[in-house]
Design an enzyme around this catalytic site. Structure first.
Site, mmCIF file in Angstrom:
data_model
loop_
_atom_site.group_PDB
_atom_site.id
_atom_site.type_symbol
_atom_site.label_atom_id
_atom_site.label_comp_id
_atom_site.label_asym_id
_atom_site.label_seq_id
_atom_site.Cartn_x
_atom_site.Cartn_y
_atom_site.Cartn_z
ATOM 1 N N ARG A 1 0.649 -1.242 0.104
ATOM 2 C CA ARG A 1 -0.209 0.008 -0.480
ATOM 3 C C ARG A 1 0.915 1.015 0.298
ATOM 4 N NH1 ARG A 1 -5.077 0.920 3.843
ATOM 5 N NH2 ARG A 1 -3.948 1.339 5.718
ATOM 6 N N ASP B 1 -5.130 2.605 13.687
ATOM 7 C CA ASP B 1 -4.516 3.084 13.237
ATOM 8 C C ASP B 1 -4.848 4.994 12.507
ATOM 9 O OD1 ASP B 1 -6.239 3.409 11.109
ATOM 10 O OD2 ASP B 1 -5.071 2.043 9.956
#
Length: 727
Positions: free
Chosen positions: A339, A630
């Site tokens: 990612r 996160d």
């Protein structure tokens, strides 16, 4: 600022320049001078368009704010929808089409299974995730609350045979459901053997039987009469029955079964985005170097466990004999995606015109693709993609023009690195409102390279709040999950993906189970994502991947997608239902509870991010339940408080008092961490505490409600401060 090297029109941080020249470019088939020249040209050519797209985001947000202010108290849905169309927020939809992506690995196109997301800054976690392609069902059951501790089945500090018996019984029940015998039960088995290419199971009474569906037997290890492993396959996923009568568990099992190993995380997203704290050239090189180690196959991590020094490395492939006497080789590791970051942030690893920082997404695309190229040209111990593809997940894009820009970027990178067109595949995160509403158009822009769409409740909710910040006070965080827009968003993602031909070609993913300690609850709930049409869903740990794999044996995802393929509903009107509360009736206690929960969540995550550079961690909530946090969880928590402040549901003084009180709670929760820096009582001196304040009190003005600008600035401040103290 560290040392830089001038290369044409760009200045490259020496730490990055040396890493690329000494480690990445050798054996890549690329010339060093040409690489840097092409890189500089790509940055010059694409930066203006990147800036235009970001300016367009700001322009749209300003128009939305003004419209909501002008229509406060007299909202009309049809007027609202017409306005969104007028400003280009709602795009005219393209004609029906199907994606044409080719050279896609089976782990994406054929196999449905769990998906891990892991921070690239932590080599040990990344290795564990890569190795989570296969997981012990017995370990996952024994070591979690998936098996209850009632009736003497406590986990304890030493092996509990009562608990062990429950685990074995659970395993046999699973085999009976996934790979049943023609007669009898796997509970009755005393021996597994291979006779004339068939699996033959002997029972306690001496009778023999085979599988109800013999084709589910696909391989074995060891002697056919006394195999050490029997390999079965159900719904595209493998099950390995391991047999060893000398093993501590095998001794207690009448068939000598020591474990049932499941194919689990078939794909893993190696993350350089929301789960990492990478704010400068040194941090970025750590991300890139760990990725390169994973791709080359030589990354290791050494750590201490129970007083012993352990070394973790990548698992080899698994080799079996087939029923007809041939050989079957299965990957020992998860198929890796990487990612990249989105279009927003810049990084000082490369400077270009007038000393401007490079757009981090442009840099990521070039360097991560260069790293992955090594796997395509035979420079690595293991193949990642057997089909010769590179898989990049691209997050946080708003609308089809931004997806088209990512496609242009990948075209340019392919040309620069000498890769065939569409070698680089794209996974599009559907986590911003303008992408959700125009998802068909977004997919169309990358129809030749798309391999994945995914819903992400947390980021998507953050954008939902920020987009309509001026519309009024929003629902409480936990009430969002049952809101109209969210249900429509989840259904729409599947419907649009299937209509675009994703079945058998690409992944339709669903979001994270955020409570890694609550596995019994996950087993009850997470199967619903497959019944909703997902062929992959996110899990927080290798253990969770193993347990979530059970759902894919219970649900035939391909059959579900066939049924759902007829869903031609247009969910956009429901997605446009703003989760605003017209006349809030919350009590003072309810408001304070929401403040407590969100402030504690923000502080618990931010203090590790700012002070220790930890971008993803299990943070205890206010009830001491460990939650995987996160940047996405931070975005929603900070935006809900910014929204409530803006609409007078709470006051700045009230929020600040809550932050100070919760800082003490978080300090206590982290008391066992020797690297922890307390926030209380010197709040003004704590960079982490000040960052948390910024995220809330300046949340209204943050671009799309993103947390990165504040986090990056405050982390750089903390690094400089701590370095000065040490000198």
């Amino acid at each position: 600022m560290g040392e830089y090297v001038q290369k044409g029109n760009i200045q490259v941080a020496k730490v990055l320049y040396d890493f690329v020249n000494e480690e990445l470019l050798p054996n890549s088939g690329l010339d060093q001078d040409k690489f840097w020249s092409d890189f500089g040209a790509l940055i010059s050519d694409l930066t203006p368009r990147n800036k235009e797209l970001l300016a367009r985001r700001d322009e749209i947000q300003e128009k939305l704010n003004e419209w909501h202010k002008a229509h406060r108290g007299r909202f009309d849905f049809n007027e609202y929808k017409a306005f969104l169309t007028d400003i280009g927020y709602l795009e005219p939809e393209v004609e029906d089409f199907e994606i044409t992506t080719d050279n896609v690995d089976d782990e994406i196109a054929v196999q449905a299974g769990p998906q891990l997301v892991v921070p690239l800054t932590n080599a040990r976690y990344a290795l564990n995730a890569a190795n989570a392609r296969w997981g012990s069902l017995y370990d996952a059951l024994y070591g979690t609350d998936a098996i209850s501790e009632e009736d003497g089945a406590e986990r304890g500090s030493s092996y509990n045979p009562v608990r062990g018996a429950k685990v074995i019984a659970y395993g046999r029940q699973f085999l009976d459901e996934a790979v049943p015998l023609a007669q009898y039960s796997h509970k009755d088995a005393v021996q597994y053997a291979i006779v004339d290419g068939q699996l033959v199971v002997t029972t306690e009474g001496g009778a023999t039987t085979g599988l109800k569906e013999p084709e589910k037997f696909v391989g074995f290890q060891g002697d056919p009469q006394h195999p050490t492993a029997v390999l079965l396959k159900n719904n595209g996923l493998h099950i390995e029955i391991q047999i060893d009568r000398e093993h501590a568990v095998g001794k207690t099992d009448q068939a000598g079964v020591k474990d049932i190993v499941l194919e689990a995380a078939v794909t893993t997203i190696m993350d350089g985005e929301d789960s990492v704290a990478a704010v400068d050239a040194e941090d970025k090189v750590l991300v890139y170097r760990n990725l390169f180690g994973l791709v080359k196959g030589d990354l290791t991590a050494t750590f201490e466990k129970n007083g012993k020094i352990m070394t973790r490395s990548l698992n080899p492939d698994r080799v079996y004999k087939t029923p007809d006497g041939g050989e079957l080789v299965l990957p020992g590791r998860s198929l890796m995606f990487v990612r990249n970051v989105g279009h927003l942030m810049t990084n000082n690893a490369i400077l270009h015109a007038n000393g401007e920082e490079v757009h981090e997404g442009i840099m990521d695309a070039v360097i991560t693709s260069l790293i992955m190229k090594h796997s395509l040209i035979g420079n690595t111990r293991y193949l990642n993609s057997r089909k010769g593809s590179i898989y990049i997940v691209k997050p946080k894009m708003h609308g089809s023009a931004e997806v088209a820009f990512a496609n242009e970027l990948f075209d340019r990178v392919e040309d620069m690195l000498g890769l065939e067109r569409n070698t680089i595949k794209i996974g599009v995160m559907d986590e911003e409102r303008r992408t959700s509403l125009n998802l068909k158009n977004c997919i169309y822009q990358v129809r030749d390279r798309i391999i994945f769409i995914n819903t992400g409740f947390l980021d998507r909710t953050g954008d939902e709040i920020h987009t309509s910040m001026e519309a009024g006070p929003m629902l409480r965080k936990n009430e969002m999950k049952s809101s109209t827009w969210l249900q429509a968003y989840e259904k729409s993602n599947v419907a649009v993906g299937l209509a675009a031909g994703f079945r058998g070609r690409a992944q339709i993913g669903k979001g994270m189970w955020a409570m890694p300690d609550l596995m019994a609850e996950m087993l009850k709930q997470k199967g619903a994502q497959l019944k909703a049409g997902a062929n992959t869903a996110w899990v927080p740990s290798p253990t969770a991947a193993t347990l979530h794999a059970l759902h894919y044996h219970q649900v035939n995802v391909s059959a579900v997608q066939s049924e759902l393929a007829n869903d031609r509903n247009d969910y956009r009107d429901d997605m446009l239902q703003i989760p605003v509360v017209d006349h809030p009736q919350w009590t003072a206690e309810e408001i304070q509870e929401e403040l407590d929960n969100n402030c504690q969540s923000i502080l618990g995550y931010v203090v590790r991010w700012i002070d220790q550079g930890i971008g993803c961690s299990k943070v205890p909530d206010i009830h001491n339940v460990g939650l995987m946090e996160d940047r996405a969880t931070l975005r929603i928590s900070s935006q809900i408080l910014a929204n409530w402040l803006h609409h007078g549901i709470c006051t700045k003084e009230q929020v600040l008092e809550t932050l100070k009180r919760m800082a003490k709670v978080v300090d206590e929760q982290n008391a066992g961490d020797p690297n922890y820096r307390p926030m209380a009582p010197n709040y003004d001196d704590s960079v982490a505490f000040q960052a948390a304040c910024d995220l809330i009190f300046r949340g209204y003005e943050q671009p799309n409600g993103y947390t990165e600008p504040i986090l990056h600035r405050r982390r750089q401040e903390a690094k400089a401060k701590f370095a000065a103290i040490q000198q």
